[in-house]
Design an enzyme around this catalytic site. Structure first.
Site, PDB file in Angstrom:
ATOM      1  N   HIS A 142       0.852  -1.185   0.000  1.00  0.00           N
ATOM      2  CA  HIS A 142       0.000   0.000   0.000  1.00  0.00           C
ATOM      3  C   HIS A 142       0.889   1.236   0.000  1.00  0.00           C
ATOM      4  CE1 HIS A 142      -2.626   2.867   2.525  1.00  0.00           C
ATOM      5  NE2 HIS A 142      -3.144   2.850   1.305  1.00  0.00           N
ATOM      6  N   HIS A 188       1.274  11.929  -1.961  1.00  0.00           N
ATOM      7  CA  HIS A 188       0.572  11.326  -0.835  1.00  0.00           C
ATOM      8  C   HIS A 188      -0.593  12.216  -0.420  1.00  0.00           C
ATOM      9  CE1 HIS A 188      -0.161   9.999   3.273  1.00  0.00           C
ATOM     10  NE2 HIS A 188       0.651   8.984   3.094  1.00  0.00           N
TER      11      HIS A 188
END
Length: 446
Positions: A142, A188
């Site tokens: 992930h 992110h």
């Protein structure tokens, strides 16, 4: 404005490190590191709502012109010639029967040698070579690109080359166009929070690894962070050189039985499978597959350590259709913190050794077994943060072997130095409070 927000981010991070308690991770340097939640497959509000976009549906299958795949395989062999880090030839071999006639009589005996047993591992195990891609469980990273020592926004400890060397074969990351950038980056949630650099750099490293490992199939799931037209991304994906290994599906959408075996993909050189979560264009770029027409996911950013194995995306997917698709099990436990009227998700870092364990309450092993029992087949992807943590380093790979019904081969893990176990200290309720406060205030006033 961008510089101002970046300055606030630096302030938030420094404030977090000065106040954080109960979330330290021991390393060889014994320096405490704090971690924040994983990237979202879309630009999310502070409350961590599940990303959503347009979910594609197909009234019928679209047949594509594709490479003819070998149908019978014996020992998997490859003539591996490295030229500028590329594999130029892959060939398979099969056995044939021989017949003998005894003393000129009409009767004959046919002797068929035993079929050769392949000992060459495909994706870490020889048994997986002749299995369909859709009948294999892999450990997924992930937010694979988000690696930075001491960063609160990292989700993995080791870089993508180490991830692949350790046995990871599924990589996920979110792409966006930063403000004033000339090419897409891995970002992110926000490029202000964590910009992991141009996608060509990371994809280039994956290509180099794939080139050097001709018996492995790697899957890449790209999160379309800006919900952009894929035309913006494709030239940069092409520039990385990875398309020389790309797999183009035979039909769209792909059902479980439509997938080839790993050996077929290896022998034809199509060893990289690529998905885009939202806004894929199957007509223009059939190799950049729409994720949710071929795969579904369990709840995003889970808070429940029982990890219910229910379909969350795409929403309202009928059970019979779910049973005929790949599925990804999200297993990165989060905790919810209320801050100034906002709900913020942060990772349950202090629970990582339990979350990534091979067995026990809240473990990866427990959740995978529950999914297997519920859907009568294991998950195709076990998507985790910090795969190197668990009840021992690399225990996540034991769970994948169990799901694949192969004998687990334990090897040194993890990272280039295989430094071994790194303990996690602290209590759950700490959750990097200082960092959360700093980041939350910055976001609210930004």
């Amino acid at each position: 404005m961008a510089l101002k927000r970046f300055t606030r981010l630096l302030w938030a991070t420094s404030l977090g490190f000065s106040l954080v308690t109960g979330q330290s991770i021991e390393q060889e340097t014994e320096e405490p590191i704090t971690y924040l939640t994983g990237t979202k497959s879309g630009t999310l509000p502070l409350n961590g709502a599940t990303p959503t976009g347009t979910y594609q549906t197909f009234s019928s299958k679209i047949t594509l012109a594709t490479t003819s795949l070998p149908t019978s395989l014996g020992v998997l062999t490859a003539n591996y010639t490295e030229v500028l880090e590329t594999v130029t030839t892959l060939t398979g071999s099969v056995t044939s029967s021989t017949a003998t006639t005894t003393n000129g009589t009409a009767s004959s005996t046919v002797s068929t040698p035993p079929r050769p047993t392949n000992t060459r591992p495909c994706n870490n195990y020889p048994e997986l070579c002749e299995r369909k891609y859709s009948n294999i469980t892999e450990v997924g990273c992930h937010n694979s690109p988000f690696v930075r020592d001491g960063s609160a926004a990292a989700n993995q400890q080791y870089n993508v080359t180490d991830q692949l060397n350790d046995g990871i074969r599924f990589l996920q990351g979110q792409i966006q166009f930063p403000v004033n950038a000339t090419q897409p980056h891995f970002c992110h949630t926000s490029c202000d929070l964590f910009d992991a650099g141009p996608i060509t750099d990371w994809l280039g490293k994956v290509r180099e690894w794939v080139s050097a490992h001709p018996y492995d199939v790697v899957t890449i799931l790209l999160g379309n962070g800006n919900y952009s037209n894929p035309d913006l991304y494709v030239p940069w994906i092409e520039r990385s050189g990875i398309l020389q290994y790309i797999y183009t599906p035979s039909v769209i959408p792909m059902a479980l039985d439509d997938w080839p075996t790993l050996a077929q993909m290896i022998l034809t050189g199509q060893r990289v499978v690529m998905f885009l979560d939202y806004n894929a264009n199957a007509t223009a770029y059939p190799w950049l597959q729409d994720e949710f027409s071929a795969m579904w996911e369990t709840p995003f950013d889970p808070l429940d350590d029982t990890f219910p194995c229910t379909v969350q995306r795409p929403p309202d997917l009928p059970e019979d259709q779910a049973k005929n698709r790949l599925y990804l099990m999200n297993h990165n436990l989060n905790a919810e913190v209320s801050l100034l009227g906002q709900s913020i998700l942060v990772p349950a870092v202090s629970a990582l050794n339990t979350t990534n364990a091979a067995s026990g309450k809240g473990s990866l092993g427990m959740a995978a077994a529950n999914c297997r029992d519920q859907w009568t087949r294991p998950p195709n992807v076990l998507n985790v943060d910090y795969y190197n943590y668990g009840d021992y380093p690399g225990s996540v790979f034991e769970v994948a072997a169990r799901m694949n019904n192969v004998t687990f081969v334990k090897r040194p893990c993890c990272g280039s130095t295989s430094a071994g176990f790194r303990g996690i200290q602290g209590v759950e309720r700490g959750l990097g409070l200082g960092l959360v406060v700093g980041w939350g205030v910055w976001m609210l006033v930004g």
